[in-house]
Design a protein around this motif. Sequence first.
Motif, short mmCIF file in Angstrom:
data_model
loop_
_atom_site.label_atom_id
_atom_site.label_comp_id
_atom_site.label_asym_id
_atom_site.label_seq_id
_atom_site.Cartn_x
_atom_site.Cartn_y
_atom_site.Cartn_z
N PRO A 20 0.79 -1.22 0.00
CA PRO A 20 0.00 0.00 0.00
C PRO A 20 0.82 1.28 0.00
O PRO A 20 0.32 2.33 -0.34
CB PRO A 20 -0.85 -0.11 1.26
CG PRO A 20 -0.16 -1.10 2.12
CD PRO A 20 0.59 -2.02 1.19
N THR A 21 2.11 1.22 0.37
CA THR A 21 2.90 2.45 0.40
C THR A 21 3.71 2.65 -0.87
O THR A 21 4.41 3.64 -1.00
CB THR A 21 3.85 2.49 1.62
OG1 THR A 21 4.74 1.38 1.51
CG2 THR A 21 3.08 2.44 2.91
N LEU A 59 -2.63 5.20 7.02
CA LEU A 59 -3.11 5.15 8.40
C LEU A 59 -4.48 4.49 8.48
O LEU A 59 -4.78 3.80 9.44
CB LEU A 59 -3.19 6.57 8.98
CG LEU A 59 -1.87 7.33 9.10
CD1 LEU A 59 -2.13 8.73 9.62
CD2 LEU A 59 -0.90 6.58 9.99
N SER A 60 -5.32 4.78 7.50
CA SER A 60 -6.68 4.23 7.48
C SER A 60 -7.15 4.10 6.04
O SER A 60 -6.96 5.02 5.25
CB SER A 60 -7.65 5.14 8.25
OG SER A 60 -8.97 4.67 8.12
N LEU A 107 -6.71 7.78 4.42
CA LEU A 107 -5.88 8.68 5.21
C LEU A 107 -4.45 8.13 5.24
O LEU A 107 -4.23 6.98 5.60
CB LEU A 107 -6.42 8.81 6.63
CG LEU A 107 -5.68 9.77 7.56
CD1 LEU A 107 -5.71 11.19 7.00
CD2 LEU A 107 -6.29 9.74 8.94
N TRP A 108 -3.50 8.98 4.88
CA TRP A 108 -2.08 8.63 4.83
C TRP A 108 -1.27 9.62 5.65
O TRP A 108 -1.75 10.68 6.01
CB TRP A 108 -1.59 8.67 3.37
CG TRP A 108 -2.05 7.48 2.57
CD1 TRP A 108 -3.34 7.18 2.24
CD2 TRP A 108 -1.25 6.46 2.03
NE1 TRP A 108 -3.37 6.03 1.51
CE2 TRP A 108 -2.10 5.56 1.36
CE3 TRP A 108 0.13 6.22 2.03
CZ2 TRP A 108 -1.62 4.43 0.71
CZ3 TRP A 108 0.60 5.10 1.37
CH2 TRP A 108 -0.27 4.21 0.72
N ARG A 139 6.05 14.33 8.37
CA ARG A 139 5.20 13.92 9.50
C ARG A 139 3.77 14.43 9.39
O ARG A 139 3.02 14.37 10.36
CB ARG A 139 5.80 14.35 10.85
CG ARG A 139 7.23 13.94 11.10
CD ARG A 139 7.46 12.47 11.23
NE ARG A 139 6.73 11.94 12.37
CZ ARG A 139 6.45 10.65 12.52
NH1 ARG A 139 6.82 9.79 11.62
NH2 ARG A 139 5.80 10.23 13.56
N GLU A 140 3.36 14.92 8.24
CA GLU A 140 2.02 15.46 8.06
C GLU A 140 1.07 14.40 7.49
O GLU A 140 1.45 13.62 6.63
CB GLU A 140 2.04 16.67 7.12
CG GLU A 140 2.71 17.89 7.71
CD GLU A 140 1.96 18.46 8.90
OE1 GLU A 140 0.72 18.43 8.91
OE2 GLU A 140 2.63 18.95 9.83
N PRO A 141 -0.17 14.39 7.98
CA PRO A 141 -1.17 13.50 7.39
C PRO A 141 -1.72 14.13 6.10
O PRO A 141 -1.67 15.35 5.91
CB PRO A 141 -2.27 13.44 8.45
CG PRO A 141 -2.16 14.73 9.18
CD PRO A 141 -0.70 15.12 9.14
N PHE A 142 -2.20 13.28 5.20
CA PHE A 142 -2.84 13.76 3.98
C PHE A 142 -3.84 12.71 3.50
O PHE A 142 -3.75 11.54 3.87
CB PHE A 142 -1.82 14.07 2.89
CG PHE A 142 -0.98 12.91 2.43
CD1 PHE A 142 -1.37 12.12 1.35
CD2 PHE A 142 0.21 12.61 3.07
CE1 PHE A 142 -0.60 11.06 0.93
CE2 PHE A 142 0.99 11.54 2.66
CZ PHE A 142 0.60 10.76 1.58
#
Length: 188
Positions: free
Chosen positions: A144-145, A161-162, A172-173, A179-182
């Motif tokens: 997935p990454t 992350l989800s 959600l990544w 270190r920021e979510p996106f």
Amino acid sequence: MVTAVAGARASSGAAWAVAAAVPDPELPMLTLADLGVLAEVTEDGGTVTAWLTPTYSGCPAVAEMAADVDRRLRAAGYADVRVRLRLDPPWSTDLITPDGRRKLAEAGIAPPRPGGASGAAGGSGGGSTPLSLGPTRFANAGGPTALVTCPLCGGTDTEELSRFGSTACKALWRCRDCREPFERVKEI
């Protein structure tokens, strides 16, 4: 008069331009044309028909999309407007335009990876359309990454992350570099 446009779409000039400019209610940085949801606009006499292919058949935003297209076309002077749904061929993330992918990234949402034009040419042309309910088409291509670039810093060390984000079409990544979510649009 109907003329061909990229991706087997059709336009009737001004009516297409009006419908193509309608923003998506869930991804307002994109128009319905950017997202590939606006499939066709035809004009027959005084009747304009706009065909929408929703991102999936249960899309909760489809009623709002249809109402927005209807409202914009009527405001542009078209009195007899019909908005129809087309589920075959099914929508695919391959239908998102290059401009749409750029706009997603500029808004901090990772665009889906391009695939093999499964939505544009993958329909059966009539009858039923097979639906595979397995993992997204890239789930087994390196994990997935693999190849997910952070739209905020450009880093490639990212993690999911989800599987579920603010809408059904997004996940959600997080970027391990900044270190920021996106959010990321899932491939279909």
